[in-house]
Motif scaffolding. Structure first.
Motif, PDB file in Angstrom:
ATOM      1  N   SER A 105       4.835  68.381  31.420  1.00 16.64           N
ATOM      2  CA  SER A 105       3.818  69.437  31.457  1.00 16.64           C
ATOM      3  C   SER A 105       2.585  69.042  30.661  1.00 16.64           C
ATOM      4  O   SER A 105       2.614  68.132  29.825  1.00 16.64           O
ATOM      5  CB  SER A 105       4.385  70.733  30.853  1.00 16.64           C
ATOM      6  OG  SER A 105       5.609  71.088  31.446  1.00 16.64           O
ATOM      7  N   ILE A 163       4.205  77.566  21.158  1.00 19.56           N
ATOM      8  CA  ILE A 163       5.165  76.876  22.014  1.00 19.56           C
ATOM      9  C   ILE A 163       5.375  75.430  21.580  1.00 19.56           C
ATOM     10  O   ILE A 163       6.323  74.789  22.023  1.00 19.56           O
ATOM     11  CB  ILE A 163       4.726  76.910  23.498  1.00 19.56           C
ATOM     12  CG1 ILE A 163       3.326  76.283  23.654  1.00 19.56           C
ATOM     13  CG2 ILE A 163       4.750  78.321  24.035  1.00 19.56           C
ATOM     14  CD1 ILE A 163       2.857  76.204  25.094  1.00 19.56           C
ATOM     15  N   LEU A 208      -0.074  70.620  27.894  1.00 23.31           N
ATOM     16  CA  LEU A 208      -0.007  71.617  26.829  1.00 23.31           C
ATOM     17  C   LEU A 208      -1.421  72.054  26.462  1.00 23.31           C
ATOM     18  O   LEU A 208      -2.267  71.223  26.129  1.00 23.31           O
ATOM     19  CB  LEU A 208       0.695  71.019  25.607  1.00 23.31           C
ATOM     20  CG  LEU A 208       0.621  71.802  24.289  1.00 23.31           C
ATOM     21  CD1 LEU A 208       1.348  73.144  24.430  1.00 23.31           C
ATOM     22  CD2 LEU A 208       1.213  70.993  23.144  1.00 23.31           C
ATOM     23  N   ASN A 224       8.765  74.289  20.517  1.00 20.47           N
ATOM     24  CA  ASN A 224       9.807  73.993  21.501  1.00 20.47           C
ATOM     25  C   ASN A 224       9.753  72.560  22.006  1.00 20.47           C
ATOM     26  O   ASN A 224      10.600  72.155  22.808  1.00 20.47           O
ATOM     27  CB  ASN A 224       9.681  74.938  22.703  1.00 20.47           C
ATOM     28  CG  ASN A 224       9.879  76.386  22.325  1.00 20.47           C
ATOM     29  OD1 ASN A 224      10.746  76.705  21.510  1.00 20.47           O
ATOM     30  ND2 ASN A 224       9.075  77.273  22.894  1.00 20.47           N
ATOM     31  N   VAL A 225       8.773  71.796  21.554  1.00 24.56           N
ATOM     32  CA  VAL A 225       8.609  70.418  22.024  1.00 24.56           C
ATOM     33  C   VAL A 225       9.406  69.475  21.132  1.00 24.56           C
ATOM     34  O   VAL A 225       9.208  69.430  19.926  1.00 24.56           O
ATOM     35  CB  VAL A 225       7.119  70.017  22.025  1.00 24.56           C
ATOM     36  CG1 VAL A 225       6.960  68.567  22.466  1.00 24.56           C
ATOM     37  CG2 VAL A 225       6.327  70.940  22.951  1.00 24.56           C
ATOM     38  N   THR A 246       0.061  77.633  26.191  1.00 22.68           N
ATOM     39  CA  THR A 246       0.761  77.598  27.478  1.00 22.68           C
ATOM     40  C   THR A 246       1.117  76.174  27.892  1.00 22.68           C
ATOM     41  O   THR A 246       0.419  75.216  27.569  1.00 22.68           O
ATOM     42  CB  THR A 246      -0.103  78.218  28.597  1.00 22.68           C
ATOM     43  OG1 THR A 246      -1.370  77.537  28.647  1.00 22.68           O
ATOM     44  CG2 THR A 246      -0.318  79.701  28.367  1.00 22.68           C
ATOM     45  N   PHE A 247       2.241  76.066  28.641  1.00 21.02           N
ATOM     46  CA  PHE A 247       2.622  74.842  29.328  1.00 21.02           C
ATOM     47  C   PHE A 247       2.234  74.977  30.796  1.00 21.02           C
ATOM     48  O   PHE A 247       2.363  76.058  31.382  1.00 21.02           O
ATOM     49  CB  PHE A 247       4.141  74.630  29.300  1.00 21.02           C
ATOM     50  CG  PHE A 247       4.704  74.252  27.957  1.00 21.02           C
ATOM     51  CD1 PHE A 247       4.308  73.089  27.320  1.00 21.02           C
ATOM     52  CD2 PHE A 247       5.671  75.051  27.357  1.00 21.02           C
ATOM     53  CE1 PHE A 247       4.850  72.733  26.093  1.00 21.02           C
ATOM     54  CE2 PHE A 247       6.217  74.703  26.137  1.00 21.02           C
ATOM     55  CZ  PHE A 247       5.809  73.543  25.498  1.00 21.02           C
ATOM     56  N   ASN A 290       8.273  70.364  28.357  1.00 20.87           N
ATOM     57  CA  ASN A 290       8.442  71.742  27.898  1.00 20.87           C
ATOM     58  C   ASN A 290       9.913  72.048  27.606  1.00 20.87           C
ATOM     59  O   ASN A 290      10.775  71.155  27.684  1.00 20.87           O
ATOM     60  CB  ASN A 290       7.846  72.738  28.900  1.00 20.87           C
ATOM     61  CG  ASN A 290       8.579  72.711  30.246  1.00 20.87           C
ATOM     62  OD1 ASN A 290       9.677  72.159  30.374  1.00 20.87           O
ATOM     63  ND2 ASN A 290       7.975  73.312  31.254  1.00 20.87           N
ATOM     64  N   ASP A 291      10.218  73.295  27.294  1.00 21.58           N
ATOM     65  CA  ASP A 291      11.593  73.660  26.932  1.00 21.58           C
ATOM     66  C   ASP A 291      12.550  73.615  28.114  1.00 21.58           C
ATOM     67  O   ASP A 291      13.770  73.712  27.938  1.00 21.58           O
ATOM     68  CB  ASP A 291      11.621  75.041  26.281  1.00 21.58           C
ATOM     69  CG  ASP A 291      10.886  76.095  27.090  1.00 21.58           C
ATOM     70  OD1 ASP A 291      10.243  75.738  28.087  1.00 21.58           O
ATOM     71  OD2 ASP A 291      10.961  77.278  26.725  1.00 21.58           O
TER      72      ASP A 291
END
Length: 434
Positions: free
Chosen positions: A337, A312, A339, A315-316, A345-346, A331-332
């Motif tokens: 959030s 993930i 990380l 996506n940052v 996971t966020f 996050n996206d």
């Protein structure tokens, strides 16, 4: 008996004199090919282990400001001088950014009995005086210590790579004048081309974290990036491509973060197509190929592991911040959030940021698809920005307090905050008009 004694004495003298004739040395001179020094020249010539060791000895001597190197112990045939000399600038270019003060132009060498190379002498290789080199190195050391201080002491190898990646991409900008290529000018001006990004990242990872890292030169694409070894596996990482242009403080993409060779080609081709309305333009793909050999002629390192293919972190779009044992970012969905890299996971901790939009030219009708919130850890606290405000975030209560609002001229309909940065010890907000 007298005759015998005379004969014995003559024999002894002959034995003693003969070696002095055998070690007489001849000196030859030549020039380095400067085109090979400045370009990402590939090599298909594989040099021997002895020749590789000789090159490393010469580099060590240059690092100690010595221009003469005794390599007689390696027994390198004088007929191999050209491949030895061709390898030296490539070794410096690809693996030794600390020799930022070296410019190879002219050399000479000596041979013992005309058969093997005994000594290499390099003429006027230093572009800076000794005191200047010392001061430049102080600047580099100070900056590297600053970078390393942003990394938690108990950080994993993955976290070390992430924090160094984000520090460089958020504090440095691409040099549109294409001038800054070496380690020193990169650190001095906080501005560089791809070589500077690659050299600084490799230098920090090798010297300060003792993690294996090298450069990946692409002669065909006129580009350079890194390969780094994380938890025993090799991955590609391209800081230049992850640093947005024009420069915006604290914004750091992670599109090219820890990719396998196949992923790198796929992601790069996709990025090119997306920027050309679905049409792939090979000339714009700076990752389609790279040099197949190292400076010493061996095949380059391959990166086959795809552990982070679905991470993930890709996506940052802003740099991450570390505070109170947690990694913070957006996050996206543009929610502030935490990380967790181990679980991929966020965990959203503040969702109001998802409502922020940067309208196109302030017309309040259409908005950019990208968000420009970033986090910055400063003096033990976490901060983030909206289009016109800066907030201090309480990590214990997960609440945000406004500490600054942009009210200057030109007004907010024509001006936006595009990031935060620490400059000279101060927390600063970066604004852009139009």
């Amino acid at each position: 008996m007298k005759n015998i004694k005379k004969f014995i004495c003559l024999l002894i003298v002959t034995v003693l004199i003969t070696p002095s004739i055998a070690i007489a040395e001849d000196t030859y001179s030549g020039y380095f090919n400067n085109d090979e020094i400045t370009m990402f020249a590939d090599t298909s010539v594989k040099i021997s282990e002895n020749e590789k060791s000789a090159v490393e000895d010469i580099i060590s001597d240059l690092n100690n400001l010595k221009t003469e190197s005794d390599i007689q112990k390696y027994n390198i045939p004088s007929g191999n001088i050209q491949e030895l000399i061709d390898s030296l600038p490539k070794a410096i270019q690809y693996e030794h950014p600390e020799l930022f003060y070296v410019n190879l132009r002219q050399f000479s060498y000596k041979t013992a009995d005309g058969q093997t190379i005994s000594e290499i002498m390099i003429k006027d290789p230093f572009t800076m005086e000794k005191d200047e080199i010392k001061e430049a190195q102080k600047l580099i050391d100070a900056e590297c210590n600053e970078i390393v201080s942003s990394v938690p002491k108990d950080a994993t190898e993955l976290e070390k790579v992430l924090f160094v990646h984000d520090y460089i991409t958020s504090h440095y900008e691409y040099d549109m004048s294409y001038q800054n290529r070496n380690l020193y000018t990169t650190v001095r001006d906080k501005k560089c081309v791809c070589q500077g990004y690659s050299y600084l990242f490799m230098y920090v990872m090798n010297k300060y974290f003792e993690m294996e890292c090298t450069t990946v030169p692409s002669d065909a694409c006129n580009h350079m990036w890194n390969k780094v070894k994380v938890d025993g596996k090799w991955y590609n990482l391209d800081l230049t491509s992850d640093d947005p242009t024009p420069n915006l403080s604290s914004l750091a993409n992670h599109t090219y973060f820890l990719l396998s060779d196949e992923e790198l080609k796929a992601v790069s081709a996709s990025s090119v197509s997306n920027s050309n309305d679905g049409l792939y333009v090979e000339e714009q793909d700076i990752h389609r190929t790279w040099n197949v050999n190292t400076w010493y002629g061996e095949p380059v390192i391959t990166a086959e592991d795809d552990t982070y293919k679905d991470s993930i972190i890709h996506n940052v779009s802003g740099s991450v911040s570390f505070l109170d044992g947690k990694i913070y970012c957006f996050n996206d969905k543009n929610e502030l959030s935490t990380l967790d890299l181990s679980t991929n996971t966020f965990t959203p901790v503040y969702k109001d940021t998802s409502k922020y939009y940067w309208c196109v030219y302030g017309d309040n009708k259409s908005a950019y698809s990208s968000h420009f919130n970033v986090t910055v850890a400063y003096s033990g606290k976490l901060y983030f920005n909206s289009p016109n405000k800066v907030f201090e975030f309480d990590t214990k209560t997960n609440t945000a307090k406004e500490i600054y609002e942009y009210t200057e001229i030109p007004d907010i309909s024509k001006t936006y905050l595009f990031g935060l940065a620490v400059k000279d010890g101060n927390l600063c907000a970066e604004y852009t008009t139009n």
